[in-house]
Motif scaffolding. Structure first.
Motif, PDB file in Angstrom:
ATOM      1  N   VAL A  70       0.814  -1.214   0.000  1.00  0.00           N
ATOM      2  CA  VAL A  70       0.000   0.000   0.000  1.00  0.00           C
ATOM      3  C   VAL A  70       0.852   1.271   0.000  1.00  0.00           C
ATOM      4  O   VAL A  70       0.494   2.265  -0.645  1.00  0.00           O
ATOM      5  N   SER A  71       1.980   1.268   0.673  1.00  0.00           N
ATOM      6  CA  SER A  71       2.816   2.477   0.710  1.00  0.00           C
ATOM      7  C   SER A  71       3.381   2.804  -0.656  1.00  0.00           C
ATOM      8  O   SER A  71       3.359   3.964  -1.091  1.00  0.00           O
ATOM      9  N   VAL A  72       3.881   1.809  -1.355  1.00  0.00           N
ATOM     10  CA  VAL A  72       4.402   2.025  -2.706  1.00  0.00           C
ATOM     11  C   VAL A  72       3.266   2.449  -3.632  1.00  0.00           C
ATOM     12  O   VAL A  72       3.438   3.332  -4.482  1.00  0.00           O
ATOM     13  N   ALA A  73       2.092   1.846  -3.468  1.00  0.00           N
ATOM     14  CA  ALA A  73       0.941   2.212  -4.292  1.00  0.00           C
ATOM     15  C   ALA A  73       0.590   3.686  -4.095  1.00  0.00           C
ATOM     16  O   ALA A  73       0.375   4.422  -5.064  1.00  0.00           O
ATOM     17  N   ARG A  74       0.534   4.134  -2.864  1.00  0.00           N
ATOM     18  CA  ARG A  74       0.225   5.543  -2.605  1.00  0.00           C
ATOM     19  C   ARG A  74       1.301   6.448  -3.170  1.00  0.00           C
ATOM     20  O   ARG A  74       1.011   7.503  -3.749  1.00  0.00           O
ATOM     21  N   ASN A  75       2.553   6.045  -3.017  1.00  0.00           N
ATOM     22  CA  ASN A  75       3.650   6.850  -3.561  1.00  0.00           C
ATOM     23  C   ASN A  75       3.578   6.921  -5.086  1.00  0.00           C
ATOM     24  O   ASN A  75       3.899   7.955  -5.671  1.00  0.00           O
ATOM     25  N   SER A  76       3.161   5.846  -5.734  1.00  0.00           N
ATOM     26  CA  SER A  76       2.977   5.871  -7.185  1.00  0.00           C
ATOM     27  C   SER A  76       1.929   6.906  -7.567  1.00  0.00           C
ATOM     28  O   SER A  76       2.092   7.649  -8.533  1.00  0.00           O
ATOM     29  N   ALA A  77       0.856   6.948  -6.808  1.00  0.00           N
ATOM     30  CA  ALA A  77      -0.206   7.919  -7.078  1.00  0.00           C
ATOM     31  C   ALA A  77       0.278   9.345  -6.833  1.00  0.00           C
ATOM     32  O   ALA A  77      -0.104  10.266  -7.575  1.00  0.00           O
ATOM     33  N   LEU A  78       1.097   9.529  -5.828  1.00  0.00           N
ATOM     34  CA  LEU A  78       1.597  10.874  -5.526  1.00  0.00           C
ATOM     35  C   LEU A  78       2.406  11.452  -6.687  1.00  0.00           C
ATOM     36  O   LEU A  78       2.514  12.678  -6.821  1.00  0.00           O
ATOM     37  N   GLN A  79       2.944  10.589  -7.535  1.00  0.00           N
ATOM     38  CA  GLN A  79       3.665  11.047  -8.724  1.00  0.00           C
ATOM     39  C   GLN A  79       2.714  11.631  -9.773  1.00  0.00           C
ATOM     40  O   GLN A  79       3.131  12.358 -10.662  1.00  0.00           O
ATOM     41  N   LYS A  80       1.423  11.295  -9.680  1.00  0.00           N
ATOM     42  CA  LYS A  80       0.431  11.689 -10.688  1.00  0.00           C
ATOM     43  C   LYS A  80      -0.542  12.769 -10.223  1.00  0.00           C
ATOM     44  O   LYS A  80      -1.251  13.341 -11.035  1.00  0.00           O
ATOM     45  N   VAL A  81      -0.610  13.029  -8.931  1.00  0.00           N
ATOM     46  CA  VAL A  81      -1.632  13.954  -8.424  1.00  0.00           C
ATOM     47  C   VAL A  81      -1.462  15.351  -9.017  1.00  0.00           C
ATOM     48  O   VAL A  81      -0.353  15.807  -9.262  1.00  0.00           O
ATOM     49  N   ARG A  82      -2.593  15.987  -9.213  1.00  0.00           N
ATOM     50  CA  ARG A  82      -2.621  17.370  -9.673  1.00  0.00           C
ATOM     51  C   ARG A  82      -3.355  18.262  -8.681  1.00  0.00           C
ATOM     52  O   ARG A  82      -3.431  19.463  -8.869  1.00  0.00           O
ATOM     53  N   GLY A  83      -3.908  17.655  -7.645  1.00  0.00           N
ATOM     54  CA  GLY A  83      -4.725  18.403  -6.699  1.00  0.00           C
ATOM     55  C   GLY A  83      -3.923  19.209  -5.695  1.00  0.00           C
ATOM     56  O   GLY A  83      -2.815  18.846  -5.323  1.00  0.00           O
ATOM     57  N   GLU A  84      -4.545  20.276  -5.267  1.00  0.00           N
ATOM     58  CA  GLU A  84      -3.966  21.100  -4.208  1.00  0.00           C
ATOM     59  C   GLU A  84      -4.006  20.348  -2.878  1.00  0.00           C
ATOM     60  O   GLU A  84      -3.113  20.478  -2.051  1.00  0.00           O
ATOM     61  N   TYR A  85      -5.053  19.535  -2.692  1.00  0.00           N
ATOM     62  CA  TYR A  85      -5.218  18.726  -1.493  1.00  0.00           C
ATOM     63  C   TYR A  85      -5.332  17.266  -1.898  1.00  0.00           C
ATOM     64  O   TYR A  85      -5.756  16.946  -3.008  1.00  0.00           O
ATOM     65  N   ILE A  86      -4.965  16.387  -0.969  1.00  0.00           N
ATOM     66  CA  ILE A  86      -4.967  14.952  -1.232  1.00  0.00           C
ATOM     67  C   ILE A  86      -5.752  14.250  -0.132  1.00  0.00           C
ATOM     68  O   ILE A  86      -5.584  14.559   1.052  1.00  0.00           O
ATOM     69  N   LEU A  87      -6.596  13.317  -0.552  1.00  0.00           N
ATOM     70  CA  LEU A  87      -7.335  12.465   0.376  1.00  0.00           C
ATOM     71  C   LEU A  87      -7.021  11.022   0.028  1.00  0.00           C
ATOM     72  O   LEU A  87      -7.151  10.630  -1.128  1.00  0.00           O
ATOM     73  N   CYS A  88      -6.576  10.257   1.001  1.00  0.00           N
ATOM     74  CA  CYS A  88      -6.284   8.838   0.778  1.00  0.00           C
ATOM     75  C   CYS A  88      -7.427   7.990   1.325  1.00  0.00           C
ATOM     76  O   CYS A  88      -7.830   8.152   2.476  1.00  0.00           O
ATOM     77  N   LEU A  89      -7.930   7.116   0.468  1.00  0.00           N
ATOM     78  CA  LEU A  89      -8.936   6.128   0.863  1.00  0.00           C
ATOM     79  C   LEU A  89      -8.330   4.756   0.631  1.00  0.00           C
ATOM     80  O   LEU A  89      -7.325   4.621  -0.054  1.00  0.00           O
ATOM     81  N   ASP A  90      -8.973   3.751   1.154  1.00  0.00           N
ATOM     82  CA  ASP A  90      -8.649   2.372   0.816  1.00  0.00           C
ATOM     83  C   ASP A  90      -9.785   1.831  -0.040  1.00  0.00           C
ATOM     84  O   ASP A  90     -10.881   2.405  -0.082  1.00  0.00           O
TER      85      ASP A  90
END
Length: 109
Positions: A70-90
């Protein structure tokens, strides 16, 4: 500008993901929001469920990768985010239909 990026790492959550997706589909005031799903090497139908949602939703992004946790998965997403704010769900979480309004009112004062 994208206001909110919602990151959803998923691993073998075919039983729960439809509820999560249903809650995302019912969110109010979704303008300037994006969904980033990370399929983390699922061996069930999780990937197919995500693909169906992404096809129907132009603000949804799919990252498909081998299982790395899950940590690597979230970090992968962080490379793509464009939002000013981030919300993590499962993949087994869901949001109230007013969640975006609540977030907006709390961060924008």
């Amino acid at each position: 500008m994208i206001f909110l990026s919602i990151i959803i790492p998923c691993y073998n959550v075919e039983k729960y993901l439809p509820t999560t997706i249903r809650s995302l589909s019912q969110l109010k005031n979704l303008e300037n929001c994006e969904f980033i799903f990370i399929n983390d090497g699922s061996t069930d139908s999780t990937l197919s469920i995500i693909q169906d949602f992404v096809k129907q939703n132009s603000s949804a992004i799919l990252i498909d990768q081998p299982n790395q946790g899950v940590s690597v998965a979230r970090n992968s997403a962080l490379q793509k985010v464009r939002g000013e704010y981030i919300l993590c769900l499962d993949g087994d979480d869901y949001l109230d239909s007013n969640a975006i309004n609540i977030i907006r009112s709390n961060v924008q004062g």
